[in-house]
Design an enzyme around this catalytic site. Sequence first.
Site, PDB file in Angstrom:
ATOM      1  CG  ASP B 391      -2.084   1.012   1.188  1.00 11.15           C
ATOM      2  OD1 ASP B 391      -2.966   0.694   0.693  1.00 11.15           O
ATOM      3  OD2 ASP B 391      -1.753   2.013   1.802  1.00 11.15           O
ATOM      4  CD  GLU B 420      -2.718   1.635  -3.357  1.00  4.30           C
ATOM      5  OE1 GLU B 420      -3.814   2.314  -3.410  1.00  4.30           O
ATOM      6  OE2 GLU B 420      -1.885   1.906  -2.627  1.00  4.30           O
TER       7      GLU B 420
END
Lengths: 661, 661
Positions: B391, B420
């Site tokens: 993330d 990401e």
Amino acid sequence: MAPRGARRDRVQIQRVSPTVDCGRYAATAVVGDDVAVGADIFREGHEALAAVVRYRGPVGGWLETPMELDSNDRWYGTVPVDRVGQWRFGVIAWTDHFASWLDGLRKKHGAGQTDLSLELEEGALLLERRPQPNKRVAVALAETAGFLRSDADVSAKVAAAGAPELLMLLAHHPERLDAATSRPELPLWVDRERARFSAWYEMFPRSEGATWPSEASGRRPRSGTFADAAKRLPAIAAMGFDVLYLPPIHPIGTTNRKGSGGPRDLHPGPHDPGVPWAIGSAAGGHDAVHPDLGTLEDFDAFVAAAGDNGLEVALDFAIQCSPDHPWVSEHPEWFRHRADGTIAYAENPPKKYEDIYPIDFDTDDREGLWSELRRVLDFWLARGIRIFRVDNPHTKALPFWEWLIAEVRAEHPETIFLAEAFTRPKMMQTLAKLGFNQSYTYFAWRNSKRELTDYLTELAHGEMADYFQPNFWPNTPDILTEYLQHGGPPAFRIRLVLAALLSPSYGIYSGYELSENTPLEPGSEEYWESEKYRYRPRDWDAPGSLAPYIARINQIRAEHRALHGLRNIWFHHVGNEALLCFSKVAKHRTDPILVIANLDPDQPQEATTWLDLWQLGLEHAGPFEAHDLLTDTTFIWHGPQNYVRLDPHVEPAHVLRLRAL
Amino acid sequence: MAPRGARRDRVQIQRVSPTVDCGRYAATAVVGDDVAVGADIFREGHEALAAVVRYRGPVGGWLETPMELDSNDRWYGTVPVDRVGQWRFGVIAWTDHFASWLDGLRKKHGAGQTDLSLELEEGALLLERRPQPNKRVAVALAETAGFLRSDADVSAKVAAAGAPELLMLLAHHPERLDAATSRPELPLWVDRERARFSAWYEMFPRSEGATWPSEASGRRPRSGTFADAAKRLPAIAAMGFDVLYLPPIHPIGTTNRKGSGGPRDLHPGPHDPGVPWAIGSAAGGHDAVHPDLGTLEDFDAFVAAAGDNGLEVALDFAIQCSPDHPWVSEHPEWFRHRADGTIAYAENPPKKYEDIYPIDFDTDDREGLWSELRRVLDFWLARGIRIFRVDNPHTKALPFWEWLIAEVRAEHPETIFLAEAFTRPKMMQTLAKLGFNQSYTYFAWRNSKRELTDYLTELAHGEMADYFQPNFWPNTPDILTEYLQHGGPPAFRIRLVLAALLSPSYGIYSGYELSENTPLEPGSEEYWESEKYRYRPRDWDAPGSLAPYIARINQIRAEHRALHGLRNIWFHHVGNEALLCFSKVAKHRTDPILVIANLDPDQPQEATTWLDLWQLGLEHAGPFEAHDLLTDTTFIWHGPQNYVRLDPHVEPAHVLRLRAL
């Protein structure tokens, strides 16, 4: 399990430019350039960054110049280079914690947040931890910190935190807690300006004042001398040239000498003078002058006279020998011997060049050979020569060139080497990387609009622009192009305009001004009655000489800085494939010069331009003046679209100085 | 004055590819690739050259594979990579004296020169001086040398000198007198195939089997469990996915928890479950599972069940904490403290994210922090997890990632990290350089033909192709694009076809198959009733599900190797801006797949293709068969021009398997 990477750079610095082959070779510039150093600089998150270019010249210590963000994480800074020699540079970047804090403070204040006391306290702490190199700085920082903690109005505090004086102070005394430095340090070689901007004239001194009898006369040819050639200097200077290049001036061998009939004439007459590139005879080798030209003192006098005329003499450095060169007997180990003990002459199978012995760079006596070649250059350097046109460098060992040029530069950094390499692209590029300051090019064979646009775009806007300085020659003693053969005097004007204005360095081989264009035979680029094989005295006062035209072109070049650069070229649309339209501008888009040339030497061509006005510094202008520097006429133009018509038999080009009205 | 450069390489080796940032980072490939290694190789003069790629895998010694000249001094060789891990390679090149000699001999013989005895003697000497590793070679060389010196016919000798057996023998025992080696040795990281070719499905396990009452009912929401979610696995597997990605499965904080109303709902109901990315509570942190989902054993069982269904589970690695995370009390030094002693929550001024504490990578305890983060990964690696979706890696220190990925790879080289990072291009590129095996991309916002063509060209044919593996997601829990909001089910089909067939890796977030497309509000990419803030049980059997369509697309991907690659993409002309036409081929231009997609979700579009047949391996073909793998219909096409018409409400794309008839 110590995190090994813990000390790796937090701020990324990537793709520093100019970089040539990862720093293996130097980028180049000339004195007076503002060298743009670029880098991708970024880090995680939203923190503000700051960066400088760190650089040093051939003397003095390290200096810094600030970088600014352009776009897409690309930063640029400018290094002004003011001295010939080896420069080095790198990039330093760090997190600017105060700027990050100030940005957040302003955004919160702008969004109407009223309680910013915690933010202001943090700003005060940031100021207090800064380096305090002297009392003035310490006082200023403490004062601002105190104000941020005071009961003054929040708006006043936000303003104080961003006050220009404070930011200037912080910029001068940066806090570089996590400074990253680009690796490796990059080399930048800085030349004198002539390495980029020069106008060359090539002449065979033996032809000036020479006698070349007709076949039937039976009279003996007579060589011109340096003293004869010196008489020609004022006329060459009047044409506006600044480099005078002489093919080899050394004694010429007699063994297997080529006759005056040309490259396939293996039966020279007794007085045929031979090819100057067949260097060496009993009279000496690369450090001697041909007795027919005079003595070394005569040579020195010629060089001095050239200097008095504003002409710098360039010598030819051709590493090859006639069979009669002293090296052949003194250093037979420098030549390749065949199985039968004979020395190998030059070959490109099945072609043979029996009057030339190439040097064998695989010799076991590499040290002796290299040292002797360096001694030859030192010999001419000692006589004041600082420009060498190097014959076929792509057929000699590349490590030799890298070594030789570095050695010469260590003592004479102002020396200029021009590579006469008409060969494959990567070899030509590599010679420039190794240190050749200028290079011959494919220009002679680039005639169409597409060819010229593509080639100039590659040279001026591609990777080569970092290290490769082109020298455009429309002709040489070896190259009489088909275009010149068939186009007559208009072709000579067109190619002159293109060579002189597309490229900051260009040159012509004498006879060009007389539009000499007879080939040895159809399909050949060799000249008929080529000066390489005989004396070729000329009638310089013949009608139709282009000398005044050449003089005007060179004067325009000299007077307009825009024409001293290569990277500043821009091609504009013009709706006719036979018309080429390009511009160059000086620093800050000043002094725009717009050239429109008719590439068709036969027919008038017309079209409408579509100028990219912003490239000309005229994007906000209304009507503007276009003054033709060739014809001294002035047009008033409006906007990008302007009608032009060029008749090659009258004047094949507009060279326009644009000026907003 | 020893010529220092005398030992520099005679043969130039430049621009070795693939090279990433001068060798600072590794190029990447996957097991089974034939990696093309290229280099510019040349030297002075006309001598013949030879070159090899020298390489080694993670085990075993150095190997070599021959290089061949392509054009313009560019050579290529192929390295077959068959094992995951760190590979290294370089290029060796040398002068091939025998080949140079043979070339000259053949030219002279071809030109009719009859006395070649000297040349033949020199060839014999060349053979005799070659390395003679064994008696067989010695005998063969001596025999040929003897024959060249014999009184045999010259033509027979020329033939013998170029006999294939002799050339093969010489190639196997090369004479590398002046071998040059490229510097530096270059790294190549080889992944398992899934790092490039993968189909991802993202699901929130808490939604499966959950209860989410209507506002009025007052009933208490109930979380789904791993056991519930496991029931969904066969259906996901039936759609043909191979990676099942779970958002964070850890305990969720309660302090400043966001309510089920969405990102601006700061007043959660007592049973609102919170955002999975607000990691950590009294129940544990990054190495715990949320009690509502079950136990660690339940998790293991779920992973095992996924494996039984051919699905590999990918976990989310989100380095951030809720205020209730155990690290906050155990390691307060890992967080940034404000001037008042509080811990700084996440901000993007003036926006505040008070439910999230970012980790402070400037902590003085960098070693402790990095080690703990590594321990977290090790914890999940020990449970068999080998794929991590990371993330927002672009908000964490880049040196940390480089270190962490290297550490993990040392023990588990098959691990795959998906970045990401929806951020600026150079940051995204750099994360890939640092070791992220796959990256999210801008695909979600590339809708027009021009945008898609430019972007794919950059990814597949630009520098990024050497190290960046894209993963195309038409939607994520954060991204419901305008195109999907307005295009209805046809838009979902179109974007699925594009994601799955343009990129070898792609993924969808669950709900895509139901064409869920209601935004939180106009202009927002947030979902209405977003699953990030609540449980979202779905009726998977709702009419109009795209599940069968997805299954067919994934089946086509699996069956055709052409669709496993990225660099093999080629865009063909089709005369309609709403139609996109591209192809992929397997090795040696086999198994050509041609995709024609209608980018307009509203209207039928038609046009004529103009296929580049050579890219399809069909350049010499007459009529060919175009079999539509979606509709199982077959067209007979002739040449490049073929009429197509696509109605998005029927079938927005052709996916054609081409076959010469």
